[in-house]
Design a protein around this motif. Structure first.
Motif, PDB file in Angstrom:
ATOM      1  N   SER A  47       0.808  -1.219   0.000  1.00 14.69           N
ATOM      2  CA  SER A  47       0.000   0.000   0.000  1.00 14.69           C
ATOM      3  C   SER A  47       0.840   1.268   0.000  1.00 14.69           C
ATOM      4  O   SER A  47       0.306   2.367  -0.129  1.00 14.69           O
ATOM      5  CB  SER A  47      -0.901   0.007   1.239  1.00 14.69           C
ATOM      6  N   ASP A  82      -4.924   1.222   8.128  1.00 17.65           N
ATOM      7  CA  ASP A  82      -4.557   0.632   6.837  1.00 17.65           C
ATOM      8  C   ASP A  82      -3.760  -0.664   7.011  1.00 17.65           C
ATOM      9  O   ASP A  82      -3.732  -1.492   6.103  1.00 17.65           O
ATOM     10  CB  ASP A  82      -3.731   1.614   6.009  1.00 17.65           C
ATOM     11  N   ALA A  85      -5.147  -4.522   6.524  1.00 17.08           N
ATOM     12  CA  ALA A  85      -5.231  -5.203   5.224  1.00 17.08           C
ATOM     13  C   ALA A  85      -3.980  -6.032   4.923  1.00 17.08           C
ATOM     14  O   ALA A  85      -3.960  -6.766   3.941  1.00 17.08           O
ATOM     15  CB  ALA A  85      -5.453  -4.176   4.117  1.00 17.08           C
ATOM     16  N   HIS A  86      -2.963  -5.931   5.769  1.00 15.25           N
ATOM     17  CA  HIS A  86      -1.682  -6.594   5.510  1.00 15.25           C
ATOM     18  C   HIS A  86      -1.288  -7.591   6.590  1.00 15.25           C
ATOM     19  O   HIS A  86      -0.133  -8.030   6.640  1.00 15.25           O
ATOM     20  CB  HIS A  86      -0.582  -5.541   5.378  1.00 15.25           C
TER      21      HIS A  86
END
Length: 161
Positions: A47, A82, A85-86
């Motif tokens: 990202s 964020d 998502a990882h």
């Protein structure tokens, strides 16, 4: 030519982290190692974000640990959602002077100093999709291999990450 077994291997200091953040990272990584995880710091994600610590468990689990060294550090940073998502689990690692109650209740929580750490709260698991897991594992492997290579051959360049 054989490499001397007395060669001291130390990663370069990049200057982005405060002394407190470095101490929390050290203690957190010691905890992760005791739990069977391998970890890497400052891993760039697909990202474009950079995770403080990414840890890979013996079963393939991926944890991201976001270090917050002060209340101000936490309040100024809004990019941490964020990271979900990882990873399979998202944790915050804090020193003892940062109040635990300001950390998001749905994230895990680790209390750390330079010598060790303890998990205060585990987060719910949200498993990565297969393709995302594979991409992250490749990124993790390439970054760690390039960093190890750079320790032995600094003129080789930074490589992948």
């Amino acid at each position: 030519m054989p490499v001397s077994s007395s060669l001291a291997i130390a990663p370069p200091v990049d200057g982005r982290q405060s002394d407190t953040a470095l101490a929390v990272a050290r203690g957190t990584r010691r905890l992760l190692t005791s739990l069977g995880f391998a970890s890497v710091t400052e891993l760039p994600l697909a990202s474009g974000r950079r995770a403080d610590i990414v840890a890979l468990g013996p079963d393939g689990a991926v944890w991201i640990v976001e270090i917050k060294s002060s209340v101000e550090d936490f309040r100024a940073d809004r990019k941490w959602p964020d990271y979900r998502a990882h990873c399979d689990r998202l944790y915050f690692a804090i020193p003892d002077h940062v109040p635990a109650e300001i950390m998001p209740p749905d994230a895990g929580l680790i209390l750390a100093d330079a010598y060790g750490a303890a998990v205060l709260r585990d987060p719910a698991e949200h498993r990565l999709a297969g393709a995302a897991r594979k991409a992250l594992l490749i990124r993790f492997a390439q970054a760690t291999a390039c960093r190890l290579h750079a320790l032995f051959d600094p003129e080789a360049g930074s490589g992948f990450l």
